[in-house]
Structures are given as C-alpha cells and as structure tokens.
Enzyme design. Sequence first.
Site, PDB file in Angstrom:
ATOM      1  N   ASP A 260       0.783  -1.250   0.000  1.00 19.13           N
ATOM      2  CA  ASP A 260       0.000   0.000   0.000  1.00 19.13           C
ATOM      3  C   ASP A 260       0.812   1.296   0.000  1.00 19.13           C
ATOM      4  O   ASP A 260       1.788   1.424   0.740  1.00 19.13           O
ATOM      5  CB  ASP A 260      -0.865   0.081   1.268  1.00 19.13           C
TER       6      ASP A 260
ATOM      7  N   GLU B 234     -10.595  -2.745   4.207  1.00 14.80           N
ATOM      8  CA  GLU B 234      -9.240  -2.242   4.422  1.00 14.80           C
ATOM      9  C   GLU B 234      -9.116  -0.848   3.811  1.00 14.80           C
ATOM     10  O   GLU B 234      -9.861  -0.479   2.906  1.00 14.80           O
ATOM     11  CB  GLU B 234      -8.216  -3.191   3.785  1.00 14.80           C
TER      12      GLU B 234
END
Length: 515
Positions: A47, A222
Amino acid sequence: MKMTNEQKYRLIGQAEPGELERLAEQAAACSWRQRYHIQPHAGLLNDPNGFVWHNGEYHLFYQWFPLGTDHGMKYWYHLTSPDLAHWNDAGIGLEPGGPYDSHGAYSGSAIVKDGTPHLLYTGNVRDADWTRHPYQCLASMDEDGRIVKRELPVIAEVPAGYTEHFRDPKVWKEGESYLCVIGAQRSDLTGAAVLYRSTDLLHWNFEGEIGTDLPSFGYMWECPDYFELGGAGVLLLCPQGLEPQGDGRRNVHQSGYLLGAPLNTATREFAHGEFAELDRGFDFYAPQTTEGPDGKRILIGWMGLPDLEYPTDEHGWAHCLTLPRELSVRNGRLIQRPAESLNALRGEERLFASKLRDERRSFENAEGTAYELSLTVGGLTDADKAGTVGIEFRVGGDERTVLSYDTRTGRVMLDRSASGVPVNPAYGTTRSCTLNPTDRIEFRLFVDVSSVEIFVGDGEEVFTARLFPDPSSTGIAFFANGGSADFEAAFRPYGEGAIPRGLPADLIDNGKVKS
Ligand code: FRU
C-alpha cells in the site's frame, strides 16, 4: 519458496550477511523492472501510505518488506517529489520492531499540523499465541525528514463490537477537529469503517461507525479514505470477500468508492450511491489520496493485491505503485485522469492516422516497453462501422495484450491471456466494462516494462494490469473487424530516470537511514 514466520518477521538488522545485497542483485537483473513506476529496490511493496504535500514537495511512503516477497515485517519506505513525476529516494521512513509495532508498521496516512507532517499508522503486534493486536500509533517528521515515533499508541484499544482486524487510519481536518476513518471488522465478521475525532492528534474519541447502506458488504474493509470533492463526499474502501457480479468484482479483493452528500461527521450518516469499483483491471488495491497545493485531489494505488503470487517473486522483488491520478466528480461518479505533470516524461512523438477496414495494421516505427499511447477511434456511428476495434500491444512471437471495444454494445475488454507469463489465471484472463456506445472513443495507455494503465474516454474508467511479456515483445498494432473505423494515435516513449533506483545498501546502515 515460502518463508517461515520467523524468517518473515525479521528486521533489516537481522538479515544474514550478504542477504540484502543478493536480493538487490537478483532484482536488478530482472527483465521486468519498471522504468517510470515506483517499485522497491528489492523485497515486497504494497500500500501507498502517508501521502501529503509539505514545504514544496509531496511525501509518499509505501509498505515495504525488505527481506523477501512475502508479506512479512512491514516498513514504510519514503519518497519525495516536487511534481508527482520525478521522485527522490528518502530511505526508510518508519521502522517497525517497537513494543507497539513489533510485527510491522502497517498502513496509515499523514497530515501537517503546526508545520510538521504527522504520520498516523497501525502498529501490528502478534502475541505468543500469534493473536493480532492493532495499535494506532503516531510519529512526526523532524526538519531533516527523519521520522520520530511517539512512545505510546494514540488509540490502544479496539472498541467493543469489533475484531482485531482494525487498521489503516486515514486522517483529515475539519475546522478545529482532526477526524480519522479506520477500516474494521465487526464481531459478526462483516466489514465497516469507523470514525474517530481528536483536537490534537494525541487523544482520540471513538465516535462510531460511518452509517452506510452496506450493513453486510464483505468481511473486512481495508484502507478507507474520506474526502470531499466538487461538493460531494467520497468514501474509498477495499472490501474483502465480495462475490463477482457480472463483469465486476473479479479480483480477489475489491477497491472502490461510495459517493454521496458530504458525510455528516456529527451523526456519521452518509447518504451515498452504489459501490463503484475504482479500477476495471486486474491489479489495483489500497489506494490513498491527498490534496495537492493547487487543490487537486490525487490518488495513488498499489498495483497488486494481497493473497496472490506474481512472476517477479522469484526475482527477489514484487509490485509497484500506480501512476498518480487526478480525481474529479461528474454525474455522481469519480473521473480519474493521469496527473498532468507526467507529460514531462514524454519523449518524441510519433503519429498514426488511418481508416482501417476489416484489417489489422502495425504502428510502424513505434514500439517499445515504456511509453504512452493515445488513441482515438472515430466513425463509430457510420453505416459501415466496424463491430470491434482495438489495439494490440507488447506484441511479439505468440505474445500480445489486447484492448478491444465492441462498437454495438459499448463493451471494453482487456485480454491478457497471451500477454506472457500468466498472472493468477484462476481469477480469469480478461476484464471488461460497458460504456454508452458513442461515435468516437478515446484510450490513453501507459505501458511500462511489466504493466499497463488504460484510461478510457475522459477518465470514466481505468484498467490497470501487470503484464509479464518477453522483453522482445514490443510491437503495437490496431485493428477494425467487420467494417471500418478511423484511427488516430500518438506514441510517446517515456524516459528513464524519473524513479530512483539505488541499492538499499546505499541508504541503509544496519536498519537505519544513513545520515
Ligand atoms: C492492505 C493491507 C492493510 C495493512 C497493510 C499491511 O493491503 O492489508 O490493511 O495495513 O496491507 O501491509
């Protein structure tokens, strides 16, 4: 080869002698290294984190496991950029291994307070029974760009009603308050996003859940993100555990948004439209946005997904970030355009213009592995219009990647079944979405050595995919089947050097950034 937990949860300082160098050498020798995308020197990237504008530059971090291509001990790796096109290496940002992030400095975000960027992130801790304990931690950047962690977490408990899957704080400011949204799993194993409020970033009050119309939408959300744009409220989320639906939701986990009236942060009510996917391709997840100095909302995503393997794993590295995209809102939908500053990377343009009738024609003198290709196909309402039009790229031997458009149904399809080394074929080898049929359609393709990002129309849809072709598959061709269409294309090679590519050993001294 899969690592054991013991191997995965090592810090850089615990690497075997020569281990980091070997991994970096292996990665550097890989023929799928990107030329203008952010990628790790070695190890695994996931990420984007801590994306913020401060003092004339963007700061961007990514989740990084330095010692292999598993999801192991996560660091934050730090980059800066004046313009989103040229990036500088700033070494390790956050190092895990403290009492509240003993098993990784997980995802989070940044905000500037009192002239200083502050990072709010999830400290991942596993106890002796391997039970997960998430802590929301704070760090700040000093004047030399070094990140200093606060000793104690700022949110130490998971509120009642939620499991230990509680992470990825995204912070923003509203008036005098700081707000943050956190991805959560309810005790009944459904996903949600919760809201906290603070006046100082140190003390946070649990306000409750963001009230969406999606009470049961996957088992975990998420990387949520919330922002307002063009008068609308936008909640990004990555729901896990959704079933495919028609052409949509075909990846192992999804990444999309809810768009509606601005979130009422007092009642937490959020009146929104349907969940829409951000990307129609194969490899896109966990995006994060920030606001630039010009007020533009910029999004960067991870060009990969959790729980999958990729062909570069055996070459000591995995994944890259997407190109930055500028967001806008039109007719209740997000429009995504490649950041304008990327134009700075363009080389000398080559043009193609021709009417094609039931034929496939190569783009002579235009080939490569790193370029931008814009294509407009017109004449799509003429009586003799082609039924299907499209582009083949990364063509060579038996390899080709095909983007096609059905002029009758408006369906756009990306086919990577013959792109090269297969990537998670169990999840299918094509991705599609349907547009309203029009007289002309535009595509902008950003091809890098092992990826493509395709912006459709004026950014109404984007397809992102990793591709693993042979380096010699460099050709480009256009086709029109069952009739004719007018093709106009521009090819612009992209130069090297926009992205730093030093070895970690240059930057890291026993787990610390060298001063
Ligand atoms: C998303 C994610 C986050 C987590 C991070 C760990 O890809 O699983 O939820 O914070 O990656 O690297």
